[in-house]
Design a protein around this motif. Structure first.
Motif, PDB file in Angstrom:
ATOM      1  N   GLU A  31      35.810  38.396  41.445  1.00 34.90           N
ATOM      2  CA  GLU A  31      37.090  37.832  41.020  1.00 34.90           C
ATOM      3  C   GLU A  31      36.867  36.568  40.184  1.00 34.90           C
ATOM      4  O   GLU A  31      36.087  35.690  40.558  1.00 34.90           O
ATOM      5  N   GLY A  32      37.509  36.503  39.037  1.00 35.54           N
ATOM      6  CA  GLY A  32      37.448  35.334  38.164  1.00 35.54           C
ATOM      7  C   GLY A  32      36.243  35.275  37.242  1.00 35.54           C
ATOM      8  O   GLY A  32      36.119  34.336  36.456  1.00 35.54           O
ATOM      9  N   ILE A  33      35.360  36.283  37.300  1.00 34.89           N
ATOM     10  CA  ILE A  33      34.128  36.211  36.508  1.00 34.89           C
ATOM     11  C   ILE A  33      34.399  36.268  35.012  1.00 34.89           C
ATOM     12  O   ILE A  33      33.747  35.573  34.233  1.00 34.89           O
ATOM     13  N   PHE A  34      35.363  37.061  34.580  1.00 33.20           N
ATOM     14  CA  PHE A  34      35.634  37.173  33.148  1.00 33.20           C
ATOM     15  C   PHE A  34      36.115  35.828  32.582  1.00 33.20           C
ATOM     16  O   PHE A  34      35.630  35.382  31.543  1.00 33.20           O
ATOM     17  N   GLU A  35      37.041  35.203  33.271  1.00 37.77           N
ATOM     18  CA  GLU A  35      37.561  33.921  32.811  1.00 37.77           C
ATOM     19  C   GLU A  35      36.460  32.872  32.766  1.00 37.77           C
ATOM     20  O   GLU A  35      36.352  32.098  31.805  1.00 37.77           O
TER      21      GLU A  35
END
Length: 159
Positions: A31-35
């Motif tokens: 979760e949140g890795i792309f951002e």
């Protein structure tokens, strides 16, 4: 001019580590890795994945299985605005004695040569002591051991 890199382990850093992941359906991004990675890239980091994949050497899956999953990962990250500069993997069994399996620095050093990386200004993020040891052996300036996939995004954002 040399580049600065964010070296990333794969399983346990980019995705939830379910153990010997070789199928697209088992790849679950953290979760949140792309951002977090979009932010790191915007700050000038080249994003380089360095991953031990001993499942190949152990016979759990083939190099072709790995390549198919890697193509999916590249496409998934690209679709989410993340351009992974490169991915290096070690397919060898832990007892093979190769120079690429972390904690040895082979993958990091190869990336540094191929992409003109300034290791002293670069960072490694891993979830195992072998990730950190590989970074130290290679001369990477900063190495961060993550203990939970829940805090990876905030760690990357603070670099």
């Amino acid at each position: 001019m040399s580049r600065v890199a964010l070296f990333l382990d794969r399983d346990g850093v980019l995705n939830i580590d379910h153990g010997y992941i070789s199928r697209v359906e088992d790849f679950e991004p953290v979760e949140g890795i792309f951002e977090a990675l979009r932010s790191a890239a915007a700050r000038g980091y080249s994003l380089i994945v360095v991953t031990n994949q001993s499942g190949i050497g152990r016979g759990y899956f083939t190099e072709q299985d790995y390549e198919a999953l890697e193509a999916h990962i590249q496409a998934l990250f690209a679709a989410n605005g993340v351009d992974l500069t490169a991915t290096y993997h070690c397919p060898h069994h832990p007892d093979a004695g190769c120079d690429c399996r972390k904690p040895k620095p082979g993958m990091i050093l190869k990336a540094a040569r191929e992409y003109n990386i300034d290791l002293a200004r670069s960072t490694m993020i891993g979830d195992k002591p072998s990730d950190i040891a590989a970074a130290q052996h290679a001369g990477v300036g900063k190495a961060v051991l993550v203990t939970s996939s829940k805090n990876i995004g905030s760690i990357i954002s603070q670099l």
